[in-house]
Write a protein that holds these residues in place. Structure first.
Motif, PDB file in Angstrom:
ATOM      1  N   THR A 165       0.875  -1.169   0.000  1.00  0.00           N
ATOM      2  CA  THR A 165       0.000   0.000   0.000  1.00  0.00           C
ATOM      3  C   THR A 165       0.905   1.210   0.000  1.00  0.00           C
ATOM      4  O   THR A 165       1.896   1.262   0.736  1.00  0.00           O
ATOM      5  CB  THR A 165      -0.923   0.021   1.236  1.00  0.00           C
ATOM      6  N   ARG A 166       0.557   2.204  -0.833  1.00  0.00           N
ATOM      7  CA  ARG A 166       1.405   3.376  -0.990  1.00  0.00           C
ATOM      8  C   ARG A 166       0.654   4.601  -0.508  1.00  0.00           C
ATOM      9  O   ARG A 166      -0.446   4.888  -0.956  1.00  0.00           O
ATOM     10  CB  ARG A 166       1.812   3.517  -2.458  1.00  0.00           C
ATOM     11  N   ASN A 167       1.268   5.313   0.427  1.00  0.00           N
ATOM     12  CA  ASN A 167       0.697   6.560   0.947  1.00  0.00           C
ATOM     13  C   ASN A 167       1.774   7.625   0.833  1.00  0.00           C
ATOM     14  O   ASN A 167       2.546   7.848   1.745  1.00  0.00           O
ATOM     15  CB  ASN A 167       0.261   6.370   2.404  1.00  0.00           C
ATOM     16  N   GLY A 168       1.820   8.254  -0.334  1.00  0.00           N
ATOM     17  CA  GLY A 168       2.885   9.199  -0.604  1.00  0.00           C
ATOM     18  C   GLY A 168       4.209   8.460  -0.695  1.00  0.00           C
ATOM     19  O   GLY A 168       4.352   7.503  -1.436  1.00  0.00           O
ATOM     20  N   ALA A 169       5.171   8.903   0.102  1.00  0.00           N
ATOM     21  CA  ALA A 169       6.480   8.255   0.092  1.00  0.00           C
ATOM     22  C   ALA A 169       6.515   7.021   0.992  1.00  0.00           C
ATOM     23  O   ALA A 169       7.467   6.251   0.966  1.00  0.00           O
ATOM     24  CB  ALA A 169       7.559   9.244   0.551  1.00  0.00           C
ATOM     25  N   ARG A 170       5.445   6.844   1.784  1.00  0.00           N
ATOM     26  CA  ARG A 170       5.425   5.726   2.725  1.00  0.00           C
ATOM     27  C   ARG A 170       4.984   4.445   2.025  1.00  0.00           C
ATOM     28  O   ARG A 170       4.017   4.442   1.270  1.00  0.00           O
ATOM     29  CB  ARG A 170       4.508   6.046   3.900  1.00  0.00           C
ATOM     30  N   LEU A 171       5.684   3.363   2.320  1.00  0.00           N
ATOM     31  CA  LEU A 171       5.429   2.073   1.682  1.00  0.00           C
ATOM     32  C   LEU A 171       5.150   1.039   2.767  1.00  0.00           C
ATOM     33  O   LEU A 171       5.914   0.893   3.707  1.00  0.00           O
ATOM     34  CB  LEU A 171       6.666   1.663   0.882  1.00  0.00           C
ATOM     35  N   THR A 172       4.009   0.342   2.649  1.00  0.00           N
ATOM     36  CA  THR A 172       3.651  -0.675   3.634  1.00  0.00           C
ATOM     37  C   THR A 172       3.324  -1.977   2.918  1.00  0.00           C
ATOM     38  O   THR A 172       2.563  -1.987   1.947  1.00  0.00           O
ATOM     39  CB  THR A 172       2.430  -0.231   4.469  1.00  0.00           C
ATOM     40  N   VAL A 173       3.902  -3.071   3.385  1.00  0.00           N
ATOM     41  CA  VAL A 173       3.621  -4.372   2.787  1.00  0.00           C
ATOM     42  C   VAL A 173       2.228  -4.831   3.222  1.00  0.00           C
ATOM     43  O   VAL A 173       1.868  -4.762   4.396  1.00  0.00           O
ATOM     44  CB  VAL A 173       4.667  -5.415   3.235  1.00  0.00           C
ATOM     45  N   THR A 174       1.437  -5.297   2.260  1.00  0.00           N
ATOM     46  CA  THR A 174       0.117  -5.830   2.596  1.00  0.00           C
ATOM     47  C   THR A 174       0.264  -7.202   3.246  1.00  0.00           C
ATOM     48  O   THR A 174       1.343  -7.800   3.232  1.00  0.00           O
ATOM     49  CB  THR A 174      -0.758  -5.954   1.339  1.00  0.00           C
ATOM     50  N   SER A 175      -0.828  -7.704   3.811  1.00  0.00           N
ATOM     51  CA  SER A 175      -0.763  -9.024   4.442  1.00  0.00           C
ATOM     52  C   SER A 175      -0.414 -10.105   3.412  1.00  0.00           C
ATOM     53  O   SER A 175       0.374 -11.014   3.679  1.00  0.00           O
ATOM     54  CB  SER A 175      -2.095  -9.347   5.130  1.00  0.00           C
ATOM     55  N   ALA A 176      -0.996  -9.992   2.210  1.00  0.00           N
ATOM     56  CA  ALA A 176      -0.666 -10.947   1.150  1.00  0.00           C
ATOM     57  C   ALA A 176       0.794 -10.810   0.742  1.00  0.00           C
ATOM     58  O   ALA A 176       1.502 -11.801   0.507  1.00  0.00           O
ATOM     59  CB  ALA A 176      -1.578 -10.745  -0.049  1.00  0.00           C
TER      60      ALA A 176
END
Length: 301
Positions: free
Chosen positions: A63-74
């Motif tokens: 998931t991308r929120n601007g410059a922030r990157l978060t790995v999804t559960s999948a």
């Protein structure tokens, strides 16, 4: 009824290995930029590879929120599986390309520092053709998963699924520096009431030694250090008295750095064993290491 399986196989076959490698690095690093630096490609190259992989799989991996990157559960599930798969792949590659003259030997940190390291030169002189690599750890190694050829273990008896050869028994007795013994006037076991007693995690403890020495008093509580290497370093720094394992203190006693103020000793319940997987025969180099260790331990014992 079998069409979905065929489609699934075809779909997976179209996924480039490079995309999976790039995704795993991005998930582990938490950044496309950091992943690109690790892999030697640009940030935009990482982003494109991840986007292509998401398109093929039909799931969002980040998931991308601007410059922030978060790995999804999948994405996290896939990253964990890939990390394990890549680790096993590189281990298999290393094993396939490794010379028969390489031997990876595991042992306790205390054995590595207090016994083996001072004898490394002797081994190299006896076997210059062997590339010996030491791994020092306190856990019981998984030979196959960690690529370990053999190990020196300190235990009552080795696991029955291992090929094992006893290297040596040993005894345990109090040790300290000559200055510490002189300063406290340690001439009889009861004098230890004035000393700082350092405690370890071996079965032969101070209670057992005091009982064997016939002391009327109970041992005093003192600092507890889990590793024999750390305990012996504290002793060498004049911090107290410890129960030293005979083979680990032999060099220090021979040099005069340590003394054994009292004659009473305990027979150790553990012994040193050379162990290796029983599932396959040892290489010529592993057998040579075993023979050298048997001679070296026997000489010191």
């Amino acid at each position: 009824m079998r069409k979905p399986d065929v489609i699934m196989r075809h779909s997976h076959a179209k996924i480039p290995l490079r995309s999976l490698q790039v995704f795993e690095a991005a998930a582990r690093c938490g950044s496309f930029t950091a992943a690109g630096t690790e892999l030697g490609i640009t940030q935009s190259g990482v982003s494109r590879q991840v986007a292509d992989l998401e398109a093929v799989l039909g799931v969002a991996l980040f998931t991308r929120n601007g410059a922030r990157l978060t790995v999804t559960s999948a994405g996290q599930r896939l990253a964990d599986q890939l990390a394990d798969a890549f680790a096993r792949t590189w281990a298999a590659v290393a094993e396939a390309t490794r010379s028969d003259q390489v031997v990876i030997l595991s042992m306790l940190p205390s054995v590595a520092t207090r016994w083996f390291a001072p004898r490394l030169g002797r081994f190299m002189a006896a076997h210059p053709e062997i590339d010996l690599r030491i791994t020092a750890s306190r856990h019981l190694v998984d030979f196959a998963a960690e690529g370990i050829d053999a190990a020196i273990r300190y235990s009552p008896a080795p696991s029955p699924d291992l090929a094992a050869t006893k290297l040596a028994d040993e005894t345990v007795r109090p040790v300290c520096t000559p200055d510490y013994a002189r300063k406290l006037g340690l001439s009889a076991p009861d004098d230890l009431g004035r000393a700082v007693l350092l405690h370890g995690d071996i079965p032969e403890n101070w209670d057992a030694w005091f009982a064997a020495a016939g002391c009327a008093q109970d041992p005093q509580p003192g600092p507890r250090l889990g590793d024999d290497g750390a305990i012996l370093q504290a002793v060498l720094d004049h911090q107290g008295v410890a129960l030293g394992r005979s083979l680990l203190v032999a060099d220090d006693i021979a040099s005069g750095r340590l003394v054994t103020p009292f004659e009473t000793s305990l027979a150790a319940s553990h012994a040193y064993w050379f162990v290796r997987p029983d599932s396959s025969p040892p290489t010529k180099a592993t057998s040579a290491v075993q023979a050298w260790l048997l001679h070296a331990f026997g000489k010191d014992g």
